[in-house]
Design a protein around this motif. Structure first.
Motif: not given
Length: 334
Positions: A243-245, A251-254, A266-268
């Motif tokens: 996921l991307s942060g 927005d925050l990831p789902s 979770i990247l970035m």
């Protein structure tokens, strides 16, 4: 000026338990805005930034009016001109737009991989050696740029100017291609893993150019591996979710429900660690789940910070963070 902003934020949010949030938000702001722009903050700019902090807006997404409204002006990034007109007229099939005549040069979209130039692919190295000019992302590590022998042009993507910087790279690429030059567009990791590579391919296709694509090692998989964390491990982890942060609108990831045999990467995201942890806890991730922060994977100063979901925020607050980094959560961490 940053001191004034820090005082205003502390006055607006004086709670001691929020000290880490205040520090992380200001650090992220300073990481992304050029220092010469921060020095010219005026009262209106400070009010806008304070409002962004109070409403929990990511500092990367804040647009500032007035003198700081275009950080590109002081970072060598020209302001964008009018958008390129879409080609019109019948295409080869008799309908839809037709492509303009292809440029005389050659465009190669190259993944720079992680921070170690020894981990460039052979094909990436050959492309860099054959380039007349390299158009590089802002955060390409210096050791990787060190193998380049030609001109390197870097657009500095700061908040409020990321689109302008991207347009600048597009314009420079088209101009160099029109001169018949070999252009390498150098991107972090793998261009197609949260690297905007697909968007760039589509853009150049609309201008009659088909880029060659050279994949790179993605930090999502190779970063944990370089720090001794297998993202899959028989009997422990049989799936990986990346996921991307830092999504497009901040927005925050789902995040789906917790699966014990899944490794979450979770990247970035480390700048938003506290909010990410709250999100995972809300999705029933257990507090004892192993978590690691992988920093600067592939660079000489790479580091791994390990803790549990319940303690990782406090541990990072104590030992600090050296960006860029990513979060790994799951039993494969141990």
């Amino acid at each position: 000026q940053i001191g004034r902003l820090r005082r205003r934020i502390r006055e607006a949010d004086p709670r001691p338990e929020n000290s880490r949030r205040r520090m992380a938000w200001l650090t992220q702001l300073c990481d992304y805005w050029p220092i010469e722009q921060l020095a010219r903050l005026d009262a209106d700019n400070i009010d806008s930034l304070l409002d962004a902090y109070v409403h929990e807006h990511d500092p990367q997404t804040v647009r500032i009016a007035g003198s700081i409204g275009s950080p590109a002006a002081s970072s060598g990034v020209p302001s964008p001109g009018p958008p390129s007109p879409e080609p019109s007229g019948p295409g080869p099939s008799g309908s839809g737009p037709s492509s303009p005549p292809p440029a005389a040069g050659r465009l190669v979209l190259v993944g720079a991989g992680v921070g170690d130039p020894e981990l460039l692919t052979v094909r990436a190295l050959r492309a860099l050696e054959a380039a007349d000019i390299v158009l590089a992302d802002k955060l390409i590590p210096e050791p990787v740029l060190g193998v380049v022998k030609c001109e390197v042009y870097t657009a500095r993507k700061f908040p409020g100017a990321a689109a302008e910087a991207q347009d600048d790279l597009y314009r420079r690429a088209l101009a160099e291609l029109a001169r018949g030059r070999t252009v390498v567009r150098l991107k972090q990791g793998d261009p197609f893993v949260y690297g905007r590579g697909g968007e760039e391919v589509l853009y150049f296709r609309r201008h009659g150019i088909e880029p060659e694509v050279v994949p790179g090692l993605s930090s999502a998989i190779s970063g944990p591996g370089l720090c001794g964390i297998p993202v899959t491990h028989r009997g422990v982890a049989d799936q990986v979710l990346v996921l991307s942060g830092a999504n497009r609108n901040g927005d925050l990831p789902s995040v789906p429900e917790f699966v014990p045999t899944r490794t979450l990467v979770i990247l970035m995201s480390v700048a938003r660690l506290e909010r990410i942890v709250e999100l995972l806890r809300a999705r029933q991730f257990p507090p004892t789940l192993p978590v690691a922060i992988v920093e600067r994977a592939g660079c000489p100063d790479q580091r791994t910070v390990r803790a549990s979901l319940a303690t990782i925020v406090d541990v990072v607050a104590r030992v600090g963070h050296n960006a860029p980094g990513l979060i790994v959560a799951g039993h494969a961490v141990n």
